[in-house]
Structures are given as C-alpha cells and as structure tokens.
Scaffold this motif. Structure first.
Motif, mmCIF file in Angstrom:
data_model
loop_
_atom_site.group_PDB
_atom_site.id
_atom_site.type_symbol
_atom_site.label_atom_id
_atom_site.label_comp_id
_atom_site.label_asym_id
_atom_site.label_seq_id
_atom_site.Cartn_x
_atom_site.Cartn_y
_atom_site.Cartn_z
ATOM 1 N N ARG A 96 0.820 -1.231 0.000
ATOM 2 C CA ARG A 96 0.000 0.000 0.000
ATOM 3 C C ARG A 96 0.848 1.274 0.000
ATOM 4 N N VAL A 97 1.953 1.265 0.767
ATOM 5 C CA VAL A 97 2.698 2.526 0.907
ATOM 6 C C VAL A 97 4.138 2.483 0.369
ATOM 7 N N GLY A 98 4.617 1.283 -0.018
ATOM 8 C CA GLY A 98 5.993 1.171 -0.506
ATOM 9 C C GLY A 98 6.995 1.375 0.623
ATOM 10 N N ILE A 99 8.251 1.017 0.356
ATOM 11 C CA ILE A 99 9.264 1.247 1.404
ATOM 12 C C ILE A 99 10.665 1.322 0.797
ATOM 13 N N THR A 100 11.491 2.182 1.373
ATOM 14 C CA THR A 100 12.922 2.180 1.050
ATOM 15 C C THR A 100 13.676 1.950 2.354
ATOM 16 N N ILE A 101 14.611 1.008 2.313
ATOM 17 C CA ILE A 101 15.415 0.709 3.498
ATOM 18 C C ILE A 101 16.887 0.877 3.123
ATOM 19 N N ALA A 102 17.589 1.690 3.903
ATOM 20 C CA ALA A 102 19.006 1.962 3.641
ATOM 21 C C ALA A 102 19.843 1.330 4.750
ATOM 22 N N ILE A 103 20.817 0.504 4.350
ATOM 23 C CA ILE A 103 21.696 -0.142 5.328
ATOM 24 C C ILE A 103 23.143 0.186 4.969
ATOM 25 N N ASP A 104 23.873 0.787 5.891
ATOM 26 C CA ASP A 104 25.303 1.046 5.678
ATOM 27 C C ASP A 104 26.111 0.275 6.703
ATOM 28 N N GLY A 105 27.391 0.115 6.398
ATOM 29 C CA GLY A 105 28.268 -0.533 7.363
ATOM 30 C C GLY A 105 29.581 -0.896 6.707
ATOM 31 N N ARG B 103 16.798 3.619 -8.698
ATOM 32 C CA ARG B 103 16.309 2.237 -8.548
ATOM 33 C C ARG B 103 15.456 2.088 -7.283
ATOM 34 N N MET B 104 15.881 2.721 -6.202
ATOM 35 C CA MET B 104 15.140 2.610 -4.934
ATOM 36 C C MET B 104 13.766 3.276 -5.043
ATOM 37 N N MET B 105 13.759 4.491 -5.616
ATOM 38 C CA MET B 105 12.509 5.252 -5.681
ATOM 39 C C MET B 105 11.509 4.608 -6.639
ATOM 40 N N GLU B 106 12.026 4.073 -7.750
ATOM 41 C CA GLU B 106 11.121 3.400 -8.704
ATOM 42 C C GLU B 106 10.433 2.222 -8.031
ATOM 43 N N ALA B 107 11.195 1.443 -7.283
ATOM 44 C CA ALA B 107 10.617 0.268 -6.612
ATOM 45 C C ALA B 107 9.549 0.714 -5.606
ATOM 46 N N ARG B 108 9.815 1.797 -4.895
ATOM 47 C CA ARG B 108 8.853 2.292 -3.895
ATOM 48 C C ARG B 108 7.574 2.768 -4.577
ATOM 49 N N GLN B 109 7.753 3.501 -5.694
ATOM 50 C CA GLN B 109 6.574 4.029 -6.392
ATOM 51 C C GLN B 109 5.722 2.922 -7.007
ATOM 52 N N GLU B 110 6.384 1.789 -7.319
ATOM 53 C CA GLU B 110 5.635 0.680 -7.926
ATOM 54 C C GLU B 110 4.827 -0.097 -6.883
ATOM 55 N N GLY B 111 4.771 0.395 -5.652
ATOM 56 C CA GLY B 111 4.024 -0.303 -4.609
ATOM 57 C C GLY B 111 4.778 -1.512 -4.085
ATOM 58 N N SER B 112 6.098 -1.420 -4.141
ATOM 59 C CA SER B 112 6.922 -2.466 -3.547
ATOM 60 C C SER B 112 7.994 -1.739 -2.756
ATOM 61 N N GLY B 113 9.222 -2.077 -2.944
ATOM 62 C CA GLY B 113 10.262 -1.362 -2.229
ATOM 63 C C GLY B 113 11.607 -1.957 -2.503
ATOM 64 N N MET B 114 12.616 -1.406 -1.840
ATOM 65 C CA MET B 114 13.973 -1.892 -2.035
ATOM 66 C C MET B 114 14.786 -1.689 -0.780
ATOM 67 N N ILE B 115 15.639 -2.664 -0.518
ATOM 68 C CA ILE B 115 16.615 -2.502 0.550
ATOM 69 C C ILE B 115 17.971 -2.387 -0.131
ATOM 70 N N ALA B 116 18.651 -1.281 0.118
ATOM 71 C CA ALA B 116 19.954 -1.059 -0.509
ATOM 72 C C ALA B 116 21.005 -1.035 0.577
ATOM 73 N N GLU B 117 22.123 -1.735 0.304
ATOM 74 C CA GLU B 117 23.200 -1.746 1.299
ATOM 75 C C GLU B 117 24.491 -1.225 0.702
ATOM 76 N N GLY B 118 25.264 -0.493 1.527
ATOM 77 C CA GLY B 118 26.520 0.065 1.041
ATOM 78 C C GLY B 118 27.240 0.841 2.119
ATOM 79 N N ARG B 119 27.824 1.974 1.701
ATOM 80 C CA ARG B 119 28.595 2.793 2.644
ATOM 81 C C ARG B 119 27.964 4.176 2.825
ATOM 82 N N ASP B 120 27.181 4.607 1.838
ATOM 83 C CA ASP B 120 26.675 5.984 1.869
ATOM 84 C C ASP B 120 25.185 6.042 1.539
ATOM 85 N N ILE B 121 24.475 4.967 1.780
ATOM 86 C CA ILE B 121 23.057 4.930 1.405
ATOM 87 C C ILE B 121 22.226 5.761 2.392
ATOM 88 N N THR B 122 22.572 5.676 3.681
ATOM 89 C CA THR B 122 21.799 6.420 4.687
ATOM 90 C C THR B 122 22.094 7.921 4.634
#
Ligand code: DC
Length: 242
Positions: A12-21, A129-148
């Motif tokens: 219903r609302v989509g989601i973006t999740i940012a994981i750094d480390g 890529r993250m925003m498109e997935a969220r707008q499509e009523g799904s979402g994305m979890i992206a991991e890296g060093r500078d995502i947050t």
C-alpha cells in the motif's frame, strides 16, 4: 507485525530501506534475508562499484584517469537482478556475478570508489532504482557505505550496521577461505583495513548520521539482527499505514 502484515502494508505505501556498514558487518546477508521476508528488491551497491571496476579493467582504461573512469560509468550497460534469492550482475552481455568477487577487483576498486564523479553517478543511479521500486508499490533494501547519508537520506528506514573489528574480520575470512585460521585472518586484515581506510576518506560509515539507527551485530546471529531492523520497519509502517 508478521511478514504477511508487513508485505500487505508495503504493497500500500511502498518502502525504502538503507543499510550502511563496513566490510564484514553482515549487511549483505541481513539485507538479502530481509528483502526475501518483506517481498521487496535487494540492491547491492558494492556490486555496482565492483562491476564498474571489472569494466574499467576489461577495457584497459587507466584507473588513475578520473574522467575516463567516470565516462565508463555512464557508457557501461549494467544489469542487476534485484531478486534477493538470486542476485546476478551483467555488464553488457557478460555475466560478471562471480568475476566481480575476484581479488583483482578488490585490489583495484579503491581507484573507482574514491572517484567523486563516479560516486555522483552511482548515487543518482542507486536512488533512481530505490525510488522506482517504492513508487511501484513495492520497495527496495539497498546496502553500502553511503546509502543512509548520500544516496537516500530520506529512506523510510535507515540503519548503520556495526560489529567489532575482530568479529568483522572473522566473518570476512570465513566467507573468503571457509575457515578462520590466524594466517588467513592476517591476510584478510591487511585487505580489509586498507580498503576501509580508503573508503572512509570519501564516506562516513562508522558513525551514524542524525536520525540513523545503529545496530551492533557483534553478539547477534542473523536472525537477531533481522529482528532488530524489523522493529524499525514496523515502527515506520505503523506510522504511514492508516
Ligand atoms: O561491500 P563491498 O565489499 O562489495 O564493496 C566494494 C567496494 O565498494 C568497497 O571498497 C566499498 C565500495 N563501496 C562504496 O564506496 N560505496 C557503496 N555504497 C558501496 C560500496
């Protein structure tokens, strides 16, 4: 919430999740597991830097030529499978999933990942890529060093995953060698410390930015880390789903 309720809310609302480390914090394993449970896409941003490094080496482009390396980023045709159970990477027609994990890539990557023009291109691509997935009523979890901080500072959930130095080295050594003998740990220590040092010159991934939640995975197994992050996901979904 259970996973079905979470998936329903996300549709219903989509989601973006940012994981750094830093390297060895467990972020790839945890991000894939969470993406599967939540039914959303998985974006390994390190794989994008690795793929560009592969392309630059393949084309014989001078790693020190920052403009040529940045131009290579825009001309490379990069395809990433966002299915967390089956992550594959292609550059043009060549599948590079295995090749980008070779030590020659890790050795050359800092010339690419510290190139600020490359970083700007990567941030735009990754965010799209993250925003498109969220707008499509799904979402994305992206991991890296500078995502947050750079790619998606407005992500719905932002987490910095840390672990103490020895725990991280042990994980990386097990991943690379299948054991954690002292000899192998020392080889990996040199590589990881060198890379973390180069990377920390261009992104801050050892201290949480304001609003970013810190999870320390040192004493936790994968399930424990996932539960900690899911608590933030639940809080976010509850605040956005009427
Ligand atoms: O997470 P990894 O080991 O696959 O990352 C490969 C390299 O890319 C590593 O040196 C850090 C860099 N990287 C980066 O600078 N920014 C990101 N968002 C992801 C990775």
């Amino acid at each position: 919430m259970n996973d079905t309720m979470r998936q329903d809310a996300i549709s219903r609302v989509g989601i973006t999740i940012a994981i750094d480390g830093p390297a060895g914090s467990g972020k790839s394993t945890v991000s894939k597991e969470l993406a599967s449970r939540l039914g959303i896409g998985y974006l390994d941003t390190g794989a994008m830097y690795r793929a560009l490094t592969w392309y630059v080496l393949d084309r014989g482009i001078d790693l020190e030529d920052t403009d040529a390396v940045a131009a290579a980023a825009t001309e490379m045709v990069l395809r990433l499978h966002s299915d967390p159970s089956d992550p594959h990477v292609w550059v043009g027609q060549t599948e590079v999933t295995e090749q980008i994990r070779e030590p020659r890539i890790a050795l050359a990557i800092k010339n690419v990942s510290t190139n600020l023009k490359v970083r700007a291109w990567m941030a735009t691509e990754q965010r799209r890529r993250m925003m498109e997935a969220r707008q499509e009523g799904s979402g994305m979890i992206a991991e890296g060093r500078d995502i947050t901080t750079v790619v998606c500072p407005d992500a719905d959930v932002r987490v910095l995953l840390l672990a103490d130095q020895e725990a991280r080295l042990r994980r990386r050594t097990l991943e690379l060698y299948g054991d954690a003998t002292r000899e192998h740990m020392e080889i990996v220590r040199e590589q990881v410390e060198g890379r973390d040092k180069a990377d920390s010159a261009v992104s801050e991934f050892m201290t949480a930015a304001p609003g970013v939640e810190t999870v320390d995975s040192t004493g936790l197994d994968i399930a424990g880390v996932c539960e900690a992050i899911l608590a933030f996901v639940d809080e976010d979904l509850a605040s956005r789903v009427a």
